[in-house]
Design a protein around this motif. Structure first.
Motif, PDB file in Angstrom:
ATOM      1  N   UNK A  62      11.190   6.935 -66.418  1.00 35.37           N
ATOM      2  CA  UNK A  62      11.465   8.346 -66.105  1.00 35.37           C
ATOM      3  C   UNK A  62      12.966   8.561 -66.070  1.00 35.37           C
ATOM      4  N   UNK A  63      13.398   9.767 -66.442  1.00 34.63           N
ATOM      5  CA  UNK A  63      14.837  10.039 -66.433  1.00 34.63           C
ATOM      6  C   UNK A  63      15.311  10.361 -65.016  1.00 34.63           C
ATOM      7  N   UNK A  64      16.449   9.792 -64.678  1.00 33.98           N
ATOM      8  CA  UNK A  64      17.059  10.138 -63.398  1.00 33.98           C
ATOM      9  C   UNK A  64      18.545  10.378 -63.620  1.00 33.98           C
ATOM     10  N   UNK A  65      19.175  11.038 -62.640  1.00 32.22           N
ATOM     11  CA  UNK A  65      20.590  11.377 -62.781  1.00 32.22           C
ATOM     12  C   UNK A  65      21.426  10.106 -62.823  1.00 32.22           C
ATOM     13  N   UNK A  66      22.434  10.139 -63.702  1.00 31.70           N
ATOM     14  CA  UNK A  66      23.373   9.026 -63.750  1.00 31.70           C
ATOM     15  C   UNK A  66      24.054   8.903 -62.366  1.00 31.70           C
TER      16      UNK A  66
END
Lengths: 404, 217
Positions: free
Chosen positions: A59-63
C-alpha cells in the motif's frame, strides 16, 4: 531538466494533492487510500517520490520526509488543539523573539527593549504556569482527593485528573524545544529560551510523569476498593437468597486454588531445648507454675533436738573407715606420682561392694571437706555433661585429681 | 549473634505459619519484614516445600500465610476440607458484620488492613439506627458470633472480641476499644473474590446488555 524545475514540480504536486496528503497524514496513519478517482494522483506522487509503497503490503504511504515536514510545520497548531494556553503562549514567545531580533536588526532600541521585556514576562509566566499546574495536581494527589469523601467521587476525580495530566504531558511533548534553542542561539539576550524555559518544561514533564504514575496506582487501588465493597454486597445478597451451604465444595475440584488450601493449624510439637538459653526464662516460668498447691510445712514435733552437751574432757575418736581410707589414698597417690589421677582408674582401690557413683561421690566429698589450705594443693575436675532436661543438674562421669 | 537472631526468626516465622497464623505488618512487623526479603522468603518456602506446604502472599501483598502444595493424600484432603469448611462457616457472619460496619461508619469502602476501628464510634452509630441494631442482633443469633447477650453494646463487644481472637483485629493495647484491622482481611477478600468469580455473584447491573449478551452467545 534543472534542479530548480524539479523542485518546483514537487512543490506544485504537494499543493495539487494537498487534500490527499493531509487525509493520509491525519486520518490514515500516513497511508494513502487508493480509489479509482485518485489512481492518477497516486501514480504522479509515486513518480515524484512523495509517496512510497509499503514493503509489508504494497500500500502507498507518505514518504517519511513529507511526514516529518508536516510534523514540524503543524507542531504549534497541534499544541494549540491539545492545550490552547500553552500553545498560544509558545506561539507568542516565538513571535516576540522574532520581533526582538527584527527590532535589533533595525536598531530600534525602544522596540528591542519592549519586546525583550514582554518576552521575559511571557517566558516566566509560561514556566510558572507549567510548574503551577503540576503543583496543583500534586496537591490533589497528596490530599488523596480530600475535597470529596465518597469513593465514587474520588474515582471520578482521579479519572478527571488523569486526563488532565495526560493532556498536559502531551502538550509539553509538542513544544518545539529545537525551535526555541535555534532562536535562543541567535542572541545572548534570548538565552532564556535555551535555559529557563526548557528547564521549566523538563521539570513540569518530570513532575507530571510522576503524577501520572501515582494517579494510575491510586486509581487501581480505588477501583479495587470499589470492587471489594461490591463483592461484600453481592455476597450478603447471595446469603440472603441462599446459604453458604449451597456453595460447592471447592476442595473436590481438580485444581484447588491456594486460597482454599490454607493449612490447618498444626498442634505444638517437639520438646523444649534445655540448652537454649533463649528459652531459660520461659522454662523457669513453666517450672514455677507446675506446682500449684502450697508445700505442706514439715512436721517438727517428733524431732529430737541435738544435744550440745558433751562430758567434760571426753575424747571423741573418729573412726577412719576403709572407704574413707581408700578415698584419701587416691589424693596421696596423685601427690606421690605428681600426675593427674582419674577416680575411675583408681576404682579398684574402693572396698568391695561400693558402686562407682558412690566412689566418685566419696572423692568429691573428700575434696569439699578439705580445709582451704589442703584444697590449694589439688586441682580437681569433674568431666561430665549437663542433664538432658532443664533441671540445673550436672552429671559428673569422673573425678580427676591433679596436684597443683 | 546476627546468625542467631536470623535463625531464631526463621524458626519463629515457620512455626507461626505452620500454626496457621497470618503474618502481616500489623500483627508481627518483624516477621513480616523478614518475609519481605527475598532470600529469607525463599529459605522459608524451601523449608515448607519439604513438608508439602508453601508460603502464600495475598493479592495485595498485605499478608503471608501457609498453604498446602497439593491435595495428594486422603489425610491432606481431610485437613484441607476441615480448614476450608471452617473458613466458609465463618464467612457469612463475618461478611455481614463487615457490611454492617461499612453502613455504620458510612463508608463506601470495606475495612482494609491498617484501618483504625473505634468501638465507640461503631456503637453510637448502631444505637442511633434501629436497622443497624436489628442487623447486629441477627448476626449474633448464630454462627461464630453467636451470643445470648441482648444489648447492642454487649453484642458488639462480643463480636469485637471474637474478631481479635480470630486475628482480624488487633487492639491498640490490652484494654483498648480502638483496633487496627490486620492483613487477614486481605486473605478474606481474596477468598471472597474467588467465590464471587466462581459463583457469578455479580449484581444484575453488572450483566452485559441484551444485545451484548446475544453477541456473546
Amino acid at each position: 531538466m534543472s534542479a530548480r524545475e524539479d523542485g518546483l514540480k514537487v512543490l506544485r504536486a504537494l499543493a495539487k494533492y494537498g487534500d490527499i496528503i493531509m487525509a493520509a497524514y491525519e486520518e490514515n496513519r500516513g497511508f494513502v487510500a487508493a480509489t479509482e478517482e485518485n489512481a492518477r494522483a497516486i501514480a504522479d506522487m509515486d513518480r515524484l517520490r512523495l509517496i512510497v509503497p509499503d514493503p509489508a503490503d504494497g500500500r502507498y504511504r507518505l514518504n517519511s520526509t513529507v511526514t516529518e515536514l508536516l510534523d514540524q510545520s503543524l507542531r504549534t497548531s497541534r499544541l494549540k488543539v491539545v492545550n490552547a494556553d500553552i500553545g498560544e503562549a509558545i506561539e507568542g514567545i516565538l513571535f516576540l523573539a522574532n520581533q526582538y531580533l527584527a527590532a535589533k536588526r533595525s536598531a530600534s532600541r525602544a522596540d528591542e527593549k519592549g519586546y525583550l521585556d514582554d518576552l521575559e514576562t511571557n517566558v516566566v509566566a509560561l514556566g510558572d504556569s507549567i510548574v503551577g499546574q503540576a503543583q496543583m495536581i500534586w496537591r490533589q494527589i497528596d490530599s488523596d482527593f480530600g475535597s470529596v469523601s465518597q469513593l465514587s467521587s474520588k474515582i471520578a476525580l482521579n479519572r478527571n485528573t488523569l486526563e488532565k495530566v495526560r493532556a498536559l504531558i502531551a502538550s509539553l511533548e509538542l513544544i518545539d524545544t529545537e525551535a526555541l534553542y535555534a532562536i535562543g542561539s541567535q542572541d545572548k539576550e534570548l538565552r532564556l529560551l535555551q535555559v529557563r524555559l526548557p528547564l521549566a518544561i523538563d521539570q513540569g514533564r518530570k513532575d507530571l510523569s510522576d503524577a501520572l504514575h501515582r494517579l494510575n496506582k491510586m486509581l487501581f487501588r480505588l477501583n479495587q476498593l470499589e470492587s471489594r465493597a461490591k463483592q461484600v454486597d453481592d455476597f450478603v445478597r447471595y446469603c440472603d437468597a441462599e446459604s453458604t451451604a449451597a456453595l460447592p465444595d471447592y476442595v473436590e475440584k481438580t485444581h484447588v486454588p491456594a486460597v482454599c488450601m490454607a493449612v490447618q493449624p498444626m498442634a505444638v510439637f517437639g520438646a523444649a531445648d534445655p540448652l537454649n538459653s533463649v528459652l531459660e526464662l520461659d522454662l523457669a516460668e513453666l517450672i514455677r507454675n507446675v506446682r500449684k498447691e502450697d508445700i505442706a510445712p514439715e512436721a517438727t514435733e517428733d524431732v529430737v533436738p541435738l544435744s550440745a552437751d558433751l562430758p567434760e574432757n571426753a575424747l571423741e575418736t573418729l573412726l577412719v573407715t576403709p572407704f574413707k581410707d581408700a578415698v584419701r589414698s587416691v589424693f596421696f597417690k596423685s601427690l606421690e606420682e605428681g600426675r593427674s589421677v582419674s577416680g575411675i582408674e583408681c576404682f579398684d582401690l574402693a572396698p568391695e561392694g561400693v558402686s562407682a557413683s558412690i566412689w566418685l561421690y566419696g572423692l568429691m566429698a573428700e575434696y569439699s571437706a578439705m580445709s582451704e589450705l589442703d584444697r590449694a594443693i589439688f586441682d580437681v575436675q569433674f568431666p561430665g555433661e549437663v542433664g538432658a532436661f532443664f533441671d540445673g543438674n550436672y552429671y559428673a562421669e569422673d573425678v580427676v585429681i591433679c596436684p597443683r | 549473634m546476627r546468625n542467631d537472631v536470623t535463625e531464631g526468626l526463621f524458626a519463629t516465622v515457620v512455626e507461626a505459619l505452620l500454626m496457621g497464623r497470618f503474618i502481616c505488618e500489623y500483627t508481627d512487623k518483624v516477621a513480616y519484614e523478614y518475609l519481605q526479603q527475598e532470600t529469607y522468603r525463599e529459605s522459608v518456602n524451601d523449608y515448607l516445600a519439604r513438608i508439602g506446604r508453601n508460603l502464600q502472599l495475598s493479592s495485595t501483598g498485605d499478608v503471608f500465610y501457609c498453604a498446602y502444595n497439593a491435595i495428594n493424600s486422603a489425610d491432606r484432603k481431610t485437613a484441607v476440607k476441615a480448614q476450608f469448611g471452617m473458613t466458609i462457616n465463618q464467612l457469612e457472619p463475618l461478611v455481614r458484620w463487615l457490611k454492617l460496619a461499612m453502613s455504620a461508619l458510612q463508608k463506601e469502602a470495606s475495612i482494609q488492613p491498617g484501618d483504625t476501628l473505634r468501638q465507640g464510634e461503631l456503637l453510637s452509630a448502631i444505637e442511633g439506627a434501629q436497622t443497624l441494631a436489628d442487623d447486629l442482633a441477627k448476626i449474633v443469633r448464630s454462627g461464630q458470633f453467636a451470643t445470648a447477650r441482648s444489648t447492642p453494646r454487649e453484642q458488639l463487644n462480643h463480636i469485637m472480641n471474637k474478631l481479635v481472637e480470630n486475628a482480624y483485629l488487633k487492639p491498640h493495647d490490652a484494654k483498648s476499644t480502638t483496633y487496627t484491622a490486620t492483613g487477614k482481611w486481605s486473605y478474606l477478600y481474596d477468598l471472597l473474590e474467588f467465590i464471587h468469580t466462581h459463583e457469578s455473584m455479580g449484581s444484575p447491573e453488572d450483566e452485559p446488555p441484551e444485545e451484548q449478551r446475544e453477541m456473546l452467545l
